[in-house]
Design an enzyme around this catalytic site. Structure first.
Site, PDB file in Angstrom:
ATOM      1  N   LYS A   1      -6.477   5.406   1.481  1.00  0.00           N
ATOM      2  CA  LYS A   1      -7.405   6.556   2.156  1.00  0.00           C
ATOM      3  C   LYS A   1      -6.873   6.895   3.422  1.00  0.00           C
ATOM      4  O   LYS A   1      -6.687   7.642   3.186  1.00  0.00           O
ATOM      5  CB  LYS A   1      -8.744   5.394   2.419  1.00  0.00           C
TER       6      LYS A   1
ATOM      7  N   GLU B   1     -13.549  10.838  -3.477  1.00  0.00           N
ATOM      8  CA  GLU B   1     -14.046  11.295  -4.553  1.00  0.00           C
ATOM      9  C   GLU B   1     -15.344  11.019  -5.249  1.00  0.00           C
ATOM     10  O   GLU B   1     -15.135  12.560  -5.977  1.00  0.00           O
ATOM     11  CB  GLU B   1     -13.657   9.952  -6.037  1.00  0.00           C
TER      12      GLU B   1
ATOM     13  N   GLY C   1     -19.823  -3.313  -2.124  1.00  0.00           N
ATOM     14  CA  GLY C   1     -20.251  -2.083  -3.363  1.00  0.00           C
ATOM     15  C   GLY C   1     -19.774  -2.646  -4.337  1.00  0.00           C
ATOM     16  O   GLY C   1     -20.640  -2.316  -5.944  1.00  0.00           O
ATOM     17  N   ARG C   2     -19.452  -3.525  -4.310  1.00  0.00           N
ATOM     18  CA  ARG C   2     -19.052  -4.431  -6.069  1.00  0.00           C
ATOM     19  C   ARG C   2     -20.137  -5.566  -6.118  1.00  0.00           C
ATOM     20  O   ARG C   2     -20.097  -6.026  -7.171  1.00  0.00           O
ATOM     21  CB  ARG C   2     -17.638  -5.018  -5.430  1.00  0.00           C
TER      22      ARG C   2
ATOM     23  N   HIS D   1      -5.052  -7.521 -32.153  1.00  0.00           N
ATOM     24  CA  HIS D   1      -4.154  -6.711 -32.236  1.00  0.00           C
ATOM     25  C   HIS D   1      -3.241  -5.902 -31.210  1.00  0.00           C
ATOM     26  O   HIS D   1      -2.145  -4.879 -31.459  1.00  0.00           O
ATOM     27  CB  HIS D   1      -4.813  -5.649 -33.140  1.00  0.00           C
TER      28      HIS D   1
ATOM     29  N   GLU E   1     -10.619  -7.754  -5.493  1.00  0.00           N
ATOM     30  CA  GLU E   1     -10.807  -6.995  -4.225  1.00  0.00           C
ATOM     31  C   GLU E   1     -11.272  -7.896  -3.527  1.00  0.00           C
ATOM     32  O   GLU E   1     -11.739  -8.015  -2.258  1.00  0.00           O
ATOM     33  CB  GLU E   1     -12.088  -5.665  -4.798  1.00  0.00           C
TER      34      GLU E   1
ATOM     35  N   LYS F   1     -22.417   5.211   0.202  1.00  0.00           N
ATOM     36  CA  LYS F   1     -23.308   4.763   1.223  1.00  0.00           C
ATOM     37  C   LYS F   1     -22.845   5.818   2.486  1.00  0.00           C
ATOM     38  O   LYS F   1     -23.489   5.610   3.179  1.00  0.00           O
ATOM     39  CB  LYS F   1     -22.409   3.270   1.671  1.00  0.00           C
TER      40      LYS F   1
END
Length: 544
Positions: A510, A210, A265-266, A382, A351, A204
């Site tokens: 951040k 990153e 965002g999510r 397992h 979040e 955005k």
């Protein structure tokens, strides 16, 4: 979202607390014995999904009290506000309108929806041009590979959907890069040709650390392969609001699609962030994906609370968290195509609802979001299913099962279905001490030896779990499934009294990261705590 009556102050809360105490000593299998119609009454269907929640420590009286709790909290008003543009995200003073991206309440929000349809038309044009082989790179060769660069919601959603619907893929291969660790990008680029690779940068702000680091490295890789700066627009698209930063990078405005402030965002896979999905599976199937979510939206808005899938799932989360102390929830998709689903849901739920104050900023007197975890079956059997069956933690579970497969081996899929149903039933019925003893004796153990070993084989059972089934995993049923969990997350947050649409908790790390980077690069900035200083020194000793 203004402050509301605390959950604990609602009249039904005290009733539920007493019902939970009454049911604590009741086994779930005994509830089936007492109520022959239990399965039908504790099931609901919508948008191609079927929810069986009969294997829970819940009787009709408790279910009615939970539904009453939702009514007393005025949940219906909250649902309507969410879907029609109310300022539900009060701390950021805006609506949360991800549902508008799939056409829900389009008539009531026509002005905003016209922006959505215009963007979707551009997404469709990009998808169809690429799939028709009409987009070429700097050498004139056709683009064959698309790399989505993002992180968080700009990665988890598109990655999940693209991988889950791999049986629908068209002519292009789609890849995903999220981690700032350079090995992530390097591993993806190792098998690609820069001349036939297109990058989609999802950020955005166009400043996400990153994403920007990976994008700059991808830019240099493309230039190093022979592209000129003037040809970068053939290889880079962006989903962003920062057109100036994108232009400085080399991406013109006509190659940028918007991200709106009213989409978190999510929740953004339905937006232009889902461009990689639309490219991978084709526009018509992407439209089906949106349609499946819209069908769940309609159910969420219209169905009564006692037959409403997201509401019922949220009420179960409240039930176990508030009255039985559950602090985790496990999601078990029995489909390898859905192995990314727990990762996606971790961000969605934790979040959104990992908050300790209510929507007015007051401390909450109870736990909110449980830790969500899980893995695809049968892999989890397992590794951690031992804990589910015999551990001391209460782990309410969701089993998710497509009833058919797109693979050719139907017999092997039957084994998968058998495993899923067996794990759900084993959590329900367990194995008594007597049954464990008999099993050991049948294996040849003597009476005394069998008695000594029996406690290790016994399982208590009555471990609560839901089973969500669909006829098959399609774009529409996947869309419905993700929308189901979105709305379940909203309802839980609403009942807890929190704002599920902000995420201030991600900011501090951040900020400190920026400060530490300055120390690592130039040894500038304020001194940190002793432990951090020691780690900086250790890094410097190795890297210098």
């Amino acid at each position: 979202m203004t402050a509301r009556t605390p959950l604990t102050a609602l009249p039904a809360y005290a009733t539920l607390a007493q019902l939970a105490r009454d049911l604590e000593a009741v086994t779930i299998p005994s509830l089936f014995e007492a109520d022959p119609a239990r399965v039908g009454s504790f099931s609901a269907t919508a948008a191609g999904l079927h929810l069986d929640f009969s294997k829970h420590r819940l009787n009709r009286e408790a279910l009615a009290a939970l539904v009453a709790l939702a009514g007393q909290a005025q949940l219906v008003d909250g649902i309507e506000a969410l879907l029609t543009g109310g300022e539900i995200n009060n701390t950021e003073r805006r609506p949360a309108l991800h549902t508008l991206l799939r056409g829900t309440a389009a008539g009531e929000l026509q002005g905003l929806y016209s922006e959505v349809t215009a963007t979707q038309a551009r997404m469709r044009a990009v998808s169809e041009r690429l799939n028709a082989g009409q987009h070429t790179g700097f050498s004139g060769r056709t683009i064959t590979d698309v790399v989505n660069i993002g992180i968080g919601g700009s990665d988890l959603g598109p990655r999940l959907v693209t991988e889950a619907l791999s049986h629908c893929h068209g002519n292009l291969r789609c890849h995903f890069v999220a981690n700032v660790d350079p090995a992530d990008l390097a591993s993806v680029l190792a098998d690609l040709d820069a001349a036939t690779t297109l990058f989609i940068i999802c950020s955005k702000s166009f400043r996400t650390e990153e994403t920007l680091a990976n994008s700059l490295a991808a830019r240099q890789w493309t230039l190093g392969a022979g592209a000129s700066e003037d040809e970068l627009d053939r290889h880079f698209l962006a989903v962003t609001t920062n057109l100036a930063a994108a232009a400085q990078f080399g991406i013109p405005a006509e190659n940028c699609l918007p991200m709106w402030e009213w989409v978190g965002g999510r929740y953004s896979v339905w937006s232009a962030v889902g461009l990689s999905v639309a490219i991978a599976i084709g526009w018509e199937r992407f439209a089906d994906f949106l349609g499946g979510a819209a069908a769940m939206d309609a159910h969420f808005r219209e169905a009564p609370l006692d037959a409403n899938l997201p509401v019922l799932m949220a009420l179960l989360e409240i039930w176990y968290g508030a009255f039985y102390g559950a602090q985790n929830h496990v999601v078990l998709p029995y489909a390898q195509a859905l192995d990314r689903l727990p990762d996606f849901l971790q961000q969605l739920t934790m979040e959104s609802n990992g908050k300790s104050v209510d929507s007015s900023g007051q401390p909450l007197p109870y736990n909110t979001a449980p830790v969500l975890w899980g893995a695809a079956g049968t892999i989890g059997q397992h590794s951690f299913h031992q804990l589910l069956h015999q551990g001391t933690l209460l782990c309410p579970a969701d089993f998710i099962l497509p009833l058919s497969t797109h693979a050719d081996d139907k017999a092997q899929h039957r084994r998968l279905v058998a495993n899923c149903l067996a794990q759900s039933r084993a959590m329900l019925v367990g194995r008594s001490l007597e049954a464990a003893t008999a099993s050991l004796e049948a294996r040849g153990h003597t009476g005394a030896d069998a008695a000594a070993l029996a406690p290790h084989l016994a399982m208590p059972g009555s471990r609560p779990n839901s089973v969500i089934t669909m006829d098959s995993l399609t774009p529409a049923t996947l869309g419905a499934l993700l929308a189901l969990y979105e709305h379940r997350t909203f309802v839980s947050g609403y009942l807890w009294g929190i704002n599920p649409f902000d995420q201030w908790g991600v900011e501090l790390g951040k900020e400190i990261g920026t400060q530490i980077l300055a120390r690592l690069e130039q040894d500038e900035g304020e001194t940190m705590d002793a432990a951090t200083e020691a780690l900086i020194t250790r890094w410097r000793n190795v890297s210098d």
